[in-house]
Design an enzyme around this catalytic site. Structure first.
Site, PDB file in Angstrom:
ATOM      1  N   ASN A   1       0.868  -1.186   0.000  1.00 55.60           N
ATOM      2  CA  ASN A   1       0.000   0.000   0.000  1.00 55.60           C
ATOM      3  C   ASN A   1       0.899   1.228   0.000  1.00 55.60           C
ATOM      4  OD1 ASN A   1      -1.811   2.031   0.426  1.00 55.60           O
ATOM      5  ND2 ASN A   1      -2.469   1.347   2.462  1.00 55.60           N
TER       6      ASN A   1
ATOM      7  N   LYS B   1       0.105   4.250  -0.305  1.00 57.88           N
ATOM      8  CA  LYS B   1      -0.550   5.440   0.270  1.00 57.88           C
ATOM      9  C   LYS B   1      -0.322   6.626  -0.676  1.00 57.88           C
ATOM     10  CE  LYS B   1      -0.197   3.199   4.703  1.00 57.88           C
ATOM     11  NZ  LYS B   1       0.025   3.256   6.139  1.00 57.88           N
TER      12      LYS B   1
ATOM     13  N   HIS C   1      -9.470   1.260   4.936  1.00 61.91           N
ATOM     14  CA  HIS C   1      -8.174   1.415   5.604  1.00 61.91           C
ATOM     15  C   HIS C   1      -8.341   2.330   6.814  1.00 61.91           C
ATOM     16  CE1 HIS C   1      -4.033   2.528   6.397  1.00 61.91           C
ATOM     17  NE2 HIS C   1      -3.707   1.415   5.784  1.00 61.91           N
TER      18      HIS C   1
ATOM     19  N   GLU D   1      -6.643   4.692   7.841  1.00 64.26           N
ATOM     20  CA  GLU D   1      -6.422   6.117   7.559  1.00 64.26           C
ATOM     21  C   GLU D   1      -7.668   6.750   6.948  1.00 64.26           C
ATOM     22  OE1 GLU D   1      -2.752   5.530   5.454  1.00 64.26           O
ATOM     23  OE2 GLU D   1      -1.853   4.901   7.348  1.00 64.26           O
TER      24      GLU D   1
ATOM     25  N   GLU E   1      -5.162  -4.741  10.692  1.00 63.89           N
ATOM     26  CA  GLU E   1      -4.153  -3.707  10.870  1.00 63.89           C
ATOM     27  C   GLU E   1      -4.404  -2.959  12.177  1.00 63.89           C
ATOM     28  OE1 GLU E   1      -2.273  -2.551   6.836  1.00 63.89           O
ATOM     29  OE2 GLU E   1      -3.977  -1.244   7.175  1.00 63.89           O
TER      30      GLU E   1
ATOM     31  N   GLY F   1       2.677   2.537  10.716  1.00 63.73           N
ATOM     32  CA  GLY F   1       3.589   3.664  10.540  1.00 63.73           C
ATOM     33  C   GLY F   1       4.326   4.064  11.805  1.00 63.73           C
TER      34      GLY F   1
ATOM     35  N   SER G   1       3.715  -1.931  10.263  1.00 62.91           N
ATOM     36  CA  SER G   1       5.170  -1.969  10.461  1.00 62.91           C
ATOM     37  C   SER G   1       5.792  -3.315  10.081  1.00 62.91           C
ATOM     38  CB  SER G   1       5.533  -1.581  11.902  1.00 62.91           C
ATOM     39  OG  SER G   1       5.087  -0.262  12.186  1.00 62.91           O
TER      40      SER G   1
HETATM   41  P1  13P Z   1       3.170   0.561   7.639  1.00 67.15           P
HETATM   42  O1  13P Z   1       3.706  -0.710   7.043  1.00 67.15           O
HETATM   43  O2  13P Z   1       3.888   1.784   7.132  1.00 67.15           O
HETATM   44  O3  13P Z   1       3.084   0.500   9.136  1.00 67.15           O
HETATM   45  O4  13P Z   1       1.657   0.726   7.100  1.00 67.15           O
HETATM   46  C1  13P Z   1       0.787  -0.354   7.210  1.00 67.15           C
HETATM   47  C2  13P Z   1      -0.439  -0.042   6.455  1.00 67.15           C
HETATM   48  O5  13P Z   1      -1.205   0.825   6.822  1.00 67.15           O
HETATM   49  C3  13P Z   1      -0.697  -0.808   5.223  1.00 67.15           C
HETATM   50  O6  13P Z   1      -1.974  -0.566   4.734  1.00 67.15           O
END
Ligand code: 13P
Length: 264
Positions: free
Chosen positions: A11, A13, A98, A100, A170, A176, A216
């Site tokens: 992903n 983003k 997601h 976010e 997640e 992140g 992560s």
């Molecule tokens: P990270 O791997 O940067 O923690 O992000 C995970 C994520 O949100 C994947 O959709």
């Protein structure tokens, strides 16, 4: 041994900044994966780059995922994209719900559910995300949060439809932050998700659904996570932005798959 093929998705983003860098990243992932299909791999670039990445990964086994979509087929929805548009751009998958978007944009389980039905009707493979906040975990609410998200987001699906949905657990506190869930924490949540699917749909469907872990994931922690019986892949953010890091995670998945095959 698990009969579910491991699935690693990147992903991206809102990265990278240019189409040229996005194409270069996709080409490097394509070159690294080659013709291997022992593990499923997909990339999820920003919507503006989907068409360019579709061309770049042409004639490779890589899947192409969008990061979001609207549930309506067309109309006055400024800034949105329909399932048909994503298909037209070459998408095979779409990430839905997601964290976010849930926590940053106020997306609800009801909206995720509408999107899920639209994605399935269009023939896209949905990757539905769920997971608890740190405060919810600390309050002992992880399972009730997951239960609510599963019943709301997956409402009205037939068992057959559910068999074609990918889930991504997640935990929001691990996204992140560099704070990866331990394999035990992740396995516990995944096992809970699978038990819930068995009740909500059927044990046979629960056994079929691919449940990725996200938060992560890096090349050096991927093996421990992917070796867990109910963890069927990874949804990778930061570490999917450098081809070598992402390929390291894919190699960890291939190693787990080979090991399982050797044991079978
Ligand atoms: P990270 O791997 O940067 O923690 O992000 C995970 C994520 O949100 C994947 O959709």
């Amino acid at each position: 041994m698990s009969h579910r093929t491991l699935f690693i998705a990147g992903n991206w983003k809102m990265n990278p900044a240019s189409r040229a860098s996005a194409v270069a990243l996709a080409e490097a992932v394509k070159a690294g994966v080659g013709a291997d299909t022992s593990v499923h791999v997909a990339v999820a670039p920003p919507a503006l780059f989907l068409e360019a990445i579709d061309k770049a990964i042409d004639s490779s086994p890589l899947g192409l995922a969008a990061q979001n979509m609207h549930w309506k087929a067309d109309g006055a929805y400024t800034g949105e994209h329909s399932a048909a548009m994503l298909l037209d751009a070459g998408c095979t998958h779409v990430i839905l719900g997601h964290s976010e978007r849930r926590h940053g944009m106020g997306e609800t389980d009801a909206q995720v559910n509408l999107k899920l039905h639209a994605a399935l009707a269009a023939g896209l493979i949905p990757i539905v995300c769920l997971g608890e906040l740190l405060a919810e975990r600390e309050a002992g609410q992880t399972e009730s949060v997951l239960q609510t998200q599963l019943s709301g987001s997956l409402a009205g699906l037939t068992p057959e439809q559910m068999g074609g949905v990918v889930l991504a657990y997640e935990p929001v506190w691990a996204i992140g932050t560099g704070k990866v869930a331990s394999p035990e924490q992740a396995q516990d949540a995944h096992a809970f998700i699978r038990r819930t699917l068995a009740t909500q749909f059927s044990p046979a469907i629960a056994a079929r659904v691919v449940v990725q872990y996200g938060g992560s994931v890096k090349a050096d922690n991927a093996h421990g996570l992917l070796s867990c019986p109910d963890i069927d892949g990874a949804l990778v953010g930061g570490a999917s932005l450098k081809a070598d890091d992402f390929l390291g995670i894919i190699q960890a998945a291939q190693a787990v798959t080979t090991h399982e095959k050797a044991r079978a």
